[in-house]
Design a protein around this motif. Sequence first.
Motif, short mmCIF file in Angstrom:
data_model
loop_
_atom_site.label_atom_id
_atom_site.label_comp_id
_atom_site.label_asym_id
_atom_site.label_seq_id
_atom_site.Cartn_x
_atom_site.Cartn_y
_atom_site.Cartn_z
N ALA A 9 8.90 -4.55 -2.23
CA ALA A 9 8.70 -5.81 -2.14
C ALA A 9 9.66 -6.64 -2.53
CB ALA A 9 7.54 -6.31 -2.99
N LEU A 10 10.66 -6.17 -3.29
CA LEU A 10 11.79 -6.67 -3.88
C LEU A 10 12.75 -6.84 -2.89
CD1 LEU A 10 12.83 -7.50 -6.75
CD2 LEU A 10 14.09 -5.28 -6.93
N VAL A 11 13.08 -5.84 -2.14
CA VAL A 11 14.27 -5.71 -1.29
C VAL A 11 13.79 -5.75 0.33
CG1 VAL A 11 15.87 -4.43 -2.87
CG2 VAL A 11 14.41 -3.42 -1.17
N GLY A 12 12.61 -5.39 0.53
CA GLY A 12 12.19 -5.41 1.93
C GLY A 12 12.57 -6.68 2.61
N PRO A 13 12.32 -8.03 2.11
CA PRO A 13 12.47 -9.02 2.97
C PRO A 13 13.83 -9.24 3.44
CG PRO A 13 11.11 -9.51 1.04
CD PRO A 13 11.33 -8.04 1.13
N LEU A 14 14.94 -8.53 2.68
CA LEU A 14 16.21 -8.70 2.95
C LEU A 14 16.85 -7.83 4.31
CD1 LEU A 14 17.76 -8.96 -0.78
CD2 LEU A 14 17.09 -10.93 0.78
N ARG A 15 15.93 -6.82 4.56
CA ARG A 15 16.49 -5.93 5.46
C ARG A 15 17.18 -6.62 6.94
NH1 ARG A 15 14.63 -0.42 5.20
NH2 ARG A 15 13.21 -0.10 3.45
N PRO A 16 16.53 -7.35 7.39
CA PRO A 16 16.99 -8.02 8.83
C PRO A 16 18.38 -8.69 8.54
CG PRO A 16 14.67 -8.69 8.63
CD PRO A 16 15.19 -7.99 7.22
N GLN A 17 18.37 -9.41 7.36
CA GLN A 17 19.81 -10.21 6.93
C GLN A 17 20.94 -8.99 6.73
OE1 GLN A 17 19.50 -13.20 3.90
NE2 GLN A 17 17.39 -13.59 4.49
N LEU A 18 20.32 -7.85 6.01
CA LEU A 18 21.21 -6.87 5.67
C LEU A 18 21.75 -6.32 7.03
CD1 LEU A 18 19.70 -5.04 2.42
CD2 LEU A 18 22.00 -6.14 2.58
N ARG A 19 21.02 -6.08 7.50
CA ARG A 19 21.24 -5.38 8.85
C ARG A 19 22.41 -6.23 9.71
NH1 ARG A 19 18.65 -5.48 14.50
NH2 ARG A 19 19.42 -3.32 15.53
N ALA A 20 22.01 -7.61 9.89
CA ALA A 20 23.01 -8.60 10.52
C ALA A 20 24.52 -8.53 9.82
CB ALA A 20 22.38 -9.96 10.52
N HIS A 21 24.28 -8.47 8.52
CA HIS A 21 25.54 -8.46 7.82
C HIS A 21 26.43 -7.33 7.92
CE1 HIS A 21 28.12 -9.74 4.66
NE2 HIS A 21 27.85 -8.62 3.66
N CYS A 22 25.81 -6.25 7.65
CA CYS A 22 26.64 -4.85 7.91
C CYS A 22 27.16 -4.95 9.35
CB CYS A 22 25.76 -3.64 7.77
SG CYS A 22 25.46 -3.77 5.71
N TYR A 23 26.16 -5.40 10.36
CA TYR A 23 26.79 -5.31 11.87
C TYR A 23 27.94 -6.39 11.89
CZ TYR A 23 26.95 -6.48 16.79
OH TYR A 23 27.46 -6.64 17.96
N GLY A 53 18.58 -10.71 -12.49
CA GLY A 53 19.41 -11.61 -11.68
C GLY A 53 18.84 -11.99 -10.23
N SER A 54 20.05 -12.40 -9.44
CA SER A 54 19.68 -12.70 -8.00
C SER A 54 19.68 -11.19 -7.19
CB SER A 54 20.70 -13.44 -7.41
OG SER A 54 20.45 -13.57 -6.10
N VAL A 55 18.57 -10.92 -6.64
CA VAL A 55 18.13 -9.92 -5.96
C VAL A 55 18.94 -9.95 -4.80
CG1 VAL A 55 16.75 -8.66 -4.45
CG2 VAL A 55 16.01 -9.64 -6.68
N ARG A 56 19.16 -10.89 -4.06
CA ARG A 56 20.05 -11.02 -2.82
C ARG A 56 21.25 -10.93 -3.37
NH1 ARG A 56 22.25 -15.69 -0.45
NH2 ARG A 56 22.31 -15.53 1.90
N ALA A 57 22.15 -11.23 -4.22
CA ALA A 57 23.38 -11.12 -4.54
C ALA A 57 23.56 -9.60 -4.88
CB ALA A 57 23.85 -11.82 -5.69
N TRP A 58 22.76 -9.12 -5.78
CA TRP A 58 22.57 -7.81 -6.23
C TRP A 58 22.87 -6.74 -4.79
CZ3 TRP A 58 17.83 -4.52 -6.64
CH2 TRP A 58 18.18 -3.04 -6.98
N VAL A 59 21.91 -6.86 -3.83
CA VAL A 59 21.81 -6.09 -2.67
C VAL A 59 22.64 -6.34 -1.79
CG1 VAL A 59 20.52 -5.50 -0.79
CG2 VAL A 59 19.41 -5.86 -2.71
N PHE A 60 23.34 -7.67 -1.32
CA PHE A 60 24.68 -7.86 -0.76
C PHE A 60 25.87 -7.34 -1.25
CE2 PHE A 60 21.64 -10.41 1.84
CZ PHE A 60 22.16 -10.27 3.00
N THR A 61 25.90 -7.32 -2.67
CA THR A 61 27.12 -6.49 -3.14
C THR A 61 27.34 -5.35 -2.99
OG1 THR A 61 27.01 -8.14 -5.15
CG2 THR A 61 28.37 -6.33 -5.38
N ILE A 62 26.22 -4.49 -3.04
CA ILE A 62 26.12 -3.10 -2.59
C ILE A 62 26.46 -2.94 -1.29
CG2 ILE A 62 24.66 -1.06 -2.51
CD1 ILE A 62 23.23 -2.24 -4.89
N ALA A 63 25.90 -3.71 -0.41
CA ALA A 63 25.98 -3.45 1.07
C ALA A 63 27.49 -3.83 1.53
CB ALA A 63 24.97 -4.75 1.92
#
Length: 294
Positions: A9-23, A53-63
């Motif tokens: 629930a925390l990170v699932g909605p970010l999957r499409p954005q993460l995939r595009a970012h990594c691509y 803090g910001s879930v989005r910033a946390w996950v995109f930092t890792i990616a």
Amino acid sequence: MPSPSEFEALVGPLRPQLRAHCYRLLGSVEDAEDAVQETLLRAWKSAGRYDAGSVRAWVFTIATNRCLTMLKGRRSMQWPEPLPTPAAEATVVAREGIELAFVAALQRLTPRQRAVLLLRNLLGFSAAETAQMLGTSVASVNSALQRAKRVEPAGTSIDTAIDDKIDDKIDDTIDDTIREQAARYARAWESGDPDAIIAMLTEDARYSMPPLPERYTGRGAIRSFLLRGPLRTGWRFLPTSANGQLAFGTYRLVDGAWVPGGLDVLRFSGGLVAEVVSFLEADLTAFGLPAAPP
């Protein structure tokens, strides 16, 4: 540590954005998928240390940092791999910045410049947030961003793609008129009509065929190339989508049988075809197409 359902629930909605970012960073569909999976695994393992803090910033930092590690020592590529995108999602995904010309332009930047430009200008993180994500200073982030925008021209149609996408000047709309033009383009190929094909191109249209280095620019050069090679055999075109753009899986007639010819990704300008990138080694089945046409 959150439960699996809580983590999803925390990170699932970010999957499409993460995939595009990594691509966008890697230019490779397979590597992007690997990076997303590694990111989610690392996020799961470190979820207990997440400070709300910001879930989005946390996950995109890792990616982002995972992608930068994967890019170390890698040679730059001339063209990124085409990205399958469902036709119904084409315009939405294109607006997220995975248009082929834009991703190709990014590959001319250093990995750090690429990351800074995407985090700042496409994903909307502040200079301070970007600096923290990359473990550097705000001054370094601003410097990298300015260098990225001053990338030297390479004599291709992607010269202005970065600035155009940043300034939101690229028209990603795929309306019924453009779809009909694409269908007419396909019919012209299937009927082997060079005049009809050329009439649908802009004056400065470009045609390339990764992984081959040859590029053809302008109606005259493209016409000569088609007549001495491709149009000497029969073709079938089946519609699909790649990088949020209209595309066709192509099949050529060899000894009475249809064999895959490539994936043609089209870019339109003013209702005409401005660029065709024909990926000769693309796996058409990855784009929802058969190995051979019916």
